[in-house]
Enzyme design. Structure first.
Site, PDB file in Angstrom:
ATOM      1  N   GLY A  12       6.158 -21.233   9.419  1.00 56.22           N
ATOM      2  CA  GLY A  12       7.383 -20.440   9.289  1.00 56.22           C
ATOM      3  C   GLY A  12       8.539 -21.240   8.722  1.00 56.22           C
ATOM      4  O   GLY A  12       8.420 -22.432   8.444  1.00 56.22           O
ATOM      5  N   LEU A  13       9.662 -20.545   8.565  1.00 60.07           N
ATOM      6  CA  LEU A  13      10.830 -21.168   7.929  1.00 60.07           C
ATOM      7  C   LEU A  13      11.260 -22.431   8.668  1.00 60.07           C
ATOM      8  O   LEU A  13      11.284 -23.535   8.089  1.00 60.07           O
ATOM      9  CB  LEU A  13      11.990 -20.168   7.902  1.00 60.07           C
ATOM     10  CG  LEU A  13      13.314 -20.692   7.356  1.00 60.07           C
ATOM     11  CD1 LEU A  13      13.231 -20.900   5.851  1.00 60.07           C
ATOM     12  CD2 LEU A  13      14.466 -19.738   7.696  1.00 60.07           C
ATOM     13  N   ASP A  40      -4.048 -18.061  17.289  1.00 59.28           N
ATOM     14  CA  ASP A  40      -3.124 -16.967  17.604  1.00 59.28           C
ATOM     15  C   ASP A  40      -2.635 -17.210  19.031  1.00 59.28           C
ATOM     16  O   ASP A  40      -3.441 -17.283  19.966  1.00 59.28           O
ATOM     17  CB  ASP A  40      -3.843 -15.622  17.499  1.00 59.28           C
ATOM     18  CG  ASP A  40      -2.862 -14.473  17.686  1.00 59.28           C
ATOM     19  OD1 ASP A  40      -2.897 -13.523  16.910  1.00 59.28           O
ATOM     20  OD2 ASP A  40      -2.028 -14.566  18.617  1.00 59.28           O
ATOM     21  N   ALA A  64       7.138 -16.676  16.560  1.00 58.59           N
ATOM     22  CA  ALA A  64       7.718 -15.430  17.070  1.00 58.59           C
ATOM     23  C   ALA A  64       7.475 -14.310  16.072  1.00 58.59           C
ATOM     24  O   ALA A  64       7.173 -14.552  14.901  1.00 58.59           O
ATOM     25  CB  ALA A  64       9.229 -15.580  17.269  1.00 58.59           C
ATOM     26  N   TYR A 126      14.196  -7.010  19.643  1.00 55.73           N
ATOM     27  CA  TYR A 126      14.057  -8.450  19.357  1.00 55.73           C
ATOM     28  C   TYR A 126      14.894  -9.258  20.344  1.00 55.73           C
ATOM     29  O   TYR A 126      14.383 -10.171  21.000  1.00 55.73           O
ATOM     30  CB  TYR A 126      14.500  -8.728  17.919  1.00 55.73           C
ATOM     31  CG  TYR A 126      14.652 -10.175  17.557  1.00 55.73           C
ATOM     32  CD1 TYR A 126      15.902 -10.742  17.382  1.00 55.73           C
ATOM     33  CD2 TYR A 126      13.530 -10.977  17.380  1.00 55.73           C
ATOM     34  CE1 TYR A 126      16.042 -12.076  17.041  1.00 55.73           C
ATOM     35  CE2 TYR A 126      13.657 -12.309  17.029  1.00 55.73           C
ATOM     36  CZ  TYR A 126      14.925 -12.849  16.864  1.00 55.73           C
ATOM     37  OH  TYR A 126      15.075 -14.172  16.531  1.00 55.73           O
ATOM     38  N   LYS A 130      13.688 -11.856  23.415  1.00 57.70           N
ATOM     39  CA  LYS A 130      14.161 -13.246  23.456  1.00 57.70           C
ATOM     40  C   LYS A 130      14.778 -13.550  24.820  1.00 57.70           C
ATOM     41  O   LYS A 130      14.535 -14.608  25.416  1.00 57.70           O
ATOM     42  CB  LYS A 130      15.179 -13.507  22.345  1.00 57.70           C
ATOM     43  CG  LYS A 130      14.565 -13.665  20.963  1.00 57.70           C
ATOM     44  CD  LYS A 130      13.639 -14.880  20.903  1.00 57.70           C
ATOM     45  CE  LYS A 130      13.203 -15.187  19.502  1.00 57.70           C
ATOM     46  NZ  LYS A 130      12.273 -16.337  19.438  1.00 57.70           N
TER      47      LYS A 130
HETATM   48  N1  LIG Z   1      15.435 -17.633  10.836  1.00 56.76           N
HETATM   49  C1  LIG Z   1      16.484 -17.234  11.530  1.00 56.76           C
HETATM   50  O1  LIG Z   1      17.505 -16.807  10.963  1.00 56.76           O
HETATM   51  C2  LIG Z   1      16.455 -17.297  13.025  1.00 56.76           C
HETATM   52  C3  LIG Z   1      15.275 -17.571  13.733  1.00 56.76           C
HETATM   53  N2  LIG Z   1      15.317 -17.595  15.105  1.00 56.76           N
HETATM   54  C4  LIG Z   1      14.088 -17.912  15.868  1.00 56.76           C
HETATM   55  O2  LIG Z   1      13.641 -19.209  15.476  1.00 56.76           O
HETATM   56  C5  LIG Z   1      12.212 -19.244  15.483  1.00 56.76           C
HETATM   57  C6  LIG Z   1      11.710 -19.656  14.113  1.00 56.76           C
HETATM   58  O3  LIG Z   1      12.218 -18.709  13.205  1.00 56.76           O
HETATM   59  P1  LIG Z   1      11.651 -18.660  11.702  1.00 56.76           P
HETATM   60  O4  LIG Z   1      11.005 -19.958  11.365  1.00 56.76           O
HETATM   61  O5  LIG Z   1      12.759 -18.156  10.861  1.00 56.76           O
HETATM   62  O6  LIG Z   1      10.555 -17.522  11.831  1.00 56.76           O
HETATM   63  P2  LIG Z   1       9.320 -17.227  10.851  1.00 56.76           P
HETATM   64  O7  LIG Z   1       9.053 -15.775  10.977  1.00 56.76           O
HETATM   65  O8  LIG Z   1       9.562 -17.829   9.525  1.00 56.76           O
HETATM   66  O9  LIG Z   1       8.137 -18.059  11.537  1.00 56.76           O
HETATM   67  C7  LIG Z   1       7.571 -17.590  12.719  1.00 56.76           C
HETATM   68  C8  LIG Z   1       6.153 -18.124  12.747  1.00 56.76           C
HETATM   69  O10 LIG Z   1       5.526 -17.644  13.928  1.00 56.76           O
HETATM   70  C9  LIG Z   1       4.177 -17.390  13.591  1.00 56.76           C
HETATM   71  N3  LIG Z   1       3.589 -16.431  14.507  1.00 56.76           N
HETATM   72  C10 LIG Z   1       3.911 -15.138  14.669  1.00 56.76           C
HETATM   73  N4  LIG Z   1       3.085 -14.569  15.565  1.00 56.76           N
HETATM   74  C11 LIG Z   1       2.215 -15.535  15.961  1.00 56.76           C
HETATM   75  C12 LIG Z   1       1.114 -15.579  16.850  1.00 56.76           C
HETATM   76  N5  LIG Z   1       0.735 -14.498  17.521  1.00 56.76           N
HETATM   77  N6  LIG Z   1       0.460 -16.744  17.000  1.00 56.76           N
HETATM   78  C13 LIG Z   1       0.830 -17.844  16.329  1.00 56.76           C
HETATM   79  N7  LIG Z   1       1.878 -17.886  15.472  1.00 56.76           N
HETATM   80  C14 LIG Z   1       2.544 -16.729  15.291  1.00 56.76           C
HETATM   81  C15 LIG Z   1       4.218 -16.829  12.184  1.00 56.76           C
HETATM   82  O11 LIG Z   1       2.937 -16.994  11.588  1.00 56.76           O
HETATM   83  P3  LIG Z   1       2.623 -16.403  10.128  1.00 56.76           P
HETATM   84  O12 LIG Z   1       3.306 -17.354   9.165  1.00 56.76           O
HETATM   85  O13 LIG Z   1       1.136 -16.433  10.054  1.00 56.76           O
HETATM   86  O14 LIG Z   1       3.210 -15.022  10.091  1.00 56.76           O
HETATM   87  C16 LIG Z   1       5.316 -17.672  11.546  1.00 56.76           C
HETATM   88  O15 LIG Z   1       4.816 -18.787  10.871  1.00 56.76           O
HETATM   89  C17 LIG Z   1      11.760 -17.856  15.909  1.00 56.76           C
HETATM   90  O16 LIG Z   1      11.527 -17.867  17.319  1.00 56.76           O
HETATM   91  C18 LIG Z   1      12.957 -16.962  15.608  1.00 56.76           C
HETATM   92  O17 LIG Z   1      12.996 -15.835  16.451  1.00 56.76           O
HETATM   93  C19 LIG Z   1      16.469 -17.329  15.814  1.00 56.76           C
HETATM   94  C20 LIG Z   1      17.632 -17.057  15.141  1.00 56.76           C
HETATM   95  C21 LIG Z   1      17.712 -17.058  13.712  1.00 56.76           C
HETATM   96  C1  LIG Z   2      22.520  -7.267   7.676  1.00 54.53           C
HETATM   97  C2  LIG Z   2      21.975  -7.404   6.305  1.00 54.53           C
HETATM   98  C3  LIG Z   2      20.666  -7.732   6.094  1.00 54.53           C
HETATM   99  N1  LIG Z   2      20.222  -7.860   4.821  1.00 54.53           N
HETATM  100  C4  LIG Z   2      18.837  -8.234   4.539  1.00 54.53           C
HETATM  101  C5  LIG Z   2      18.676  -9.736   4.708  1.00 54.53           C
HETATM  102  C6  LIG Z   2      17.970  -9.851   6.038  1.00 54.53           C
HETATM  103  O1  LIG Z   2      17.166 -11.001   6.135  1.00 54.53           O
HETATM  104  C7  LIG Z   2      17.128  -8.587   6.032  1.00 54.53           C
HETATM  105  C8  LIG Z   2      16.705  -8.167   7.384  1.00 54.53           C
HETATM  106  O2  LIG Z   2      17.891  -8.036   8.203  1.00 54.53           O
HETATM  107  P1  LIG Z   2      17.663  -8.504   9.683  1.00 54.53           P
HETATM  108  O3  LIG Z   2      18.794  -8.055  10.532  1.00 54.53           O
HETATM  109  O4  LIG Z   2      16.306  -8.252  10.182  1.00 54.53           O
HETATM  110  O5  LIG Z   2      17.716 -10.027   9.446  1.00 54.53           O
HETATM  111  P2  LIG Z   2      18.847 -10.952   9.791  1.00 54.53           P
HETATM  112  O6  LIG Z   2      20.193 -10.324   9.896  1.00 54.53           O
HETATM  113  O7  LIG Z   2      18.697 -12.015   8.811  1.00 54.53           O
HETATM  114  O8  LIG Z   2      18.467 -11.299  11.311  1.00 54.53           O
HETATM  115  C9  LIG Z   2      18.256 -12.575  11.666  1.00 54.53           C
HETATM  116  O9  LIG Z   2      19.293 -12.842  12.555  1.00 54.53           O
HETATM  117  C10 LIG Z   2      19.106 -13.989  13.303  1.00 54.53           C
HETATM  118  C11 LIG Z   2      20.218 -14.169  14.321  1.00 54.53           C
HETATM  119  C12 LIG Z   2      17.740 -13.988  13.930  1.00 54.53           C
HETATM  120  O10 LIG Z   2      17.562 -14.106  15.146  1.00 54.53           O
HETATM  121  C13 LIG Z   2      16.626 -13.837  12.997  1.00 54.53           C
HETATM  122  O11 LIG Z   2      15.401 -13.939  13.683  1.00 54.53           O
HETATM  123  C14 LIG Z   2      16.846 -12.585  12.237  1.00 54.53           C
HETATM  124  O12 LIG Z   2      16.696 -11.542  13.180  1.00 54.53           O
HETATM  125  O13 LIG Z   2      18.001  -7.590   5.480  1.00 54.53           O
HETATM  126  C15 LIG Z   2      21.036  -7.649   3.731  1.00 54.53           C
HETATM  127  O14 LIG Z   2      20.578  -7.766   2.592  1.00 54.53           O
HETATM  128  N2  LIG Z   2      22.310  -7.292   3.923  1.00 54.53           N
HETATM  129  C16 LIG Z   2      22.837  -7.181   5.177  1.00 54.53           C
HETATM  130  O15 LIG Z   2      24.051  -6.917   5.337  1.00 54.53           O
END
Ligand SMILES: NC(=O)C1=CN([C@@H]2O[C@H](COP(=O)(O)OP(=O)(O)OC[C@H]3O[C@@H](n4cnc5c(N)ncnc54)[C@H](OP(=O)(O)O)[C@@H]3O)[C@@H](O)[C@H]2O)C=CC1
Ligand SMILES: Cc1cn([C@H]2C[C@H](O)[C@@H](COP(=O)(O)OP(=O)(O)O[C@H]3O[C@@H](C)C(=O)[C@@H](O)[C@H]3O)O2)c(=O)[nH]c1=O
Length: 291
Positions: A12-13, A40, A64, A126, A130
């Site tokens: 993941g990211l 998994d 996640a 979500y 959490k």
């Molecule tokens: N990115 C953000 O803006 C934010 C992220 N977070 C939290 O930070 C953490 C990392 O986020 P981020 O890296 O962006 O998330 P990603 O979605 O990029 O990565 C999550 C990873 O979890 C893996 N995963 C999902 N389900 C399972 C499973 N059942 N078993 C094993 N692995 C699994 C996915 O695998 P696969 O690649 O195969 O799908 C993926 O690689 C998460 O908990 C997220 O909720 C919190 C706030 C902001």
């Molecule tokens: C709110 C918004 C989202 N988007 C796009 C980008 C965004 O990644 C996508 C999905 O919106 P989401 O609300 O799911 O995504 P995002 O707002 O990026 O939510 C993130 O917030 C943080 C705090 C987390 O915890 C992450 O895991 C994720 O949920 O929609 C826009 O283009 N414009 C916008 O104004």
């Protein structure tokens, strides 16, 4: 032999930034990534068996169902992954450091500038998952919850970061609606990774907020990205979250981060300050330049 840190969600990211930066910020650790392709995390017997053979000394849990939309569409799957898999891992890691990545989305977004002690009232599935997971993790005084923020980065398949989402929409010839009344304190993934490694080395447990120094609207975030992503030019449309068609969205998830900042060797950057400090093109905009 160096202690072993296991990073879940390795594909993941944020998992990717943790792995790539381990040598730089966690030189005292042997680091192994765990991706879903390998196991998994909802397959508890398989996880138990893997941990038994890997014998980690710490776990950083990034895996996640991390998209608010996916969690709204399938709450049971969201709970299985975000709560039950986390609880199983935390129980398996009862005698070692365990860092769980949570989110500011545990708050309702009505107040902003949240401290760790403020009441969490999630308004979407979500955020609820959490918060449930946090309560399980924090039941162990050795364990740590990190509530992080909107994270900018470059992912393996270019489909994990909000920046990549925006650019993909623009490249498809569509406008990107950005809410001028939704506030976040975004961070680059490189800063998140550095803070996680430093916190692990500190050995501190408990609840921490980890966010950027600037509170920006989604529209202001988009404007800040324009010089770096020309494909966004002419594509950004200012909108209001009041018209959002989907799950309820917390308006202001700005987080107070004095608690973790006191432990870190570097200042948590503001998003625009970070971008203003970057000059070289080509390198990853969202990671620290190599020393
Ligand atoms: N990115 C953000 O803006 C934010 C992220 N977070 C939290 O930070 C953490 C990392 O986020 P981020 O890296 O962006 O998330 P990603 O979605 O990029 O990565 C999550 C990873 O979890 C893996 N995963 C999902 N389900 C399972 C499973 N059942 N078993 C094993 N692995 C699994 C996915 O695998 P696969 O690649 O195969 O799908 C993926 O690689 C998460 O908990 C997220 O909720 C919190 C706030 C902001
Ligand atoms: C709110 C918004 C989202 N988007 C796009 C980008 C965004 O990644 C996508 C999905 O919106 P989401 O609300 O799911 O995504 P995002 O707002 O990026 O939510 C993130 O917030 C943080 C705090 C987390 O915890 C992450 O895991 C994720 O949920 O929609 C826009 O283009 N414009 C916008 O104004």
């Amino acid at each position: 032999m160096a202690p072993l840190a296991l990073v879940t969600g390795a594909a993941g990211l944020i998992g990717q930034y943790l792995l790539r930066s381990a040598r730089r910020w966690a030189s005292g650790w042997d680091v192994r990534g765990l991706s879903r392709a390998e196991v998994d995390l909802t397959d508890f017997p398989a996880v138990t068996s893997l941990l038994h053979s890997a014998k980690p000394d710490a776990i950083i849990h990034c895996a996640a169902l991390s998209r608010t939309k996916d969690c709204e569409l399938d709450p049971d799957r969201a709970r299985r992954i975000n709560v039950q898999a986390t609880a199983h891992l935390a129980a398996s890691a009862r005698d070692m450091p365990f860092i769980f990545l949570s989110s500011g989305e545990v708050f309702d977004g009505r107040q902003g500038w949240y401290r760790e002690a403020d009441e969490a009232r999630p308004i979407n599935v979500y955020g609820q998952t959490k918060l449930e997971a946090e309560r399980v993790v924090l039941a162990n005084p050795r364990h740590t919850v990190l509530r992080i923020v909107l994270t900018a980065g470059t992912s393996l398949n270019g489909d994990r970061s909000f920046v990549e989402d925006m650019c993909r929409t623009a490249r498809a010839g569509k406008d990107v609606m950005l809410y001028a009344d939704e506030y976040r304190c975004p961070l680059p993934a490189g800063a998140i990774a550095r803070a996680v490694w430093e916190l692990l080395d500190h050995g501190r447990s408990g609840l921490f907020h980890l966010g950027g120094g600037e509170r920006l609207s989604r529209w202001e975030i988009g404007e800040a990205l324009l010089p770096w992503y020309p494909e966004l030019s002419g594509r950004l449309i200012k909108g209001s979250a009041r018209n959002h068609a989907g799950a309820p969205r917390p308006a202001d998830l700005s987080l107070r981060c004095e608690k973790i900042q006191a432990l870190l060797s570097f200042p948590l950057p503001g998003f625009r300050t970070w971008l203003a400090s970057r000059s070289e093109r080509g390198a990853d905009l969202w990671d620290y330049p190599p020393p």
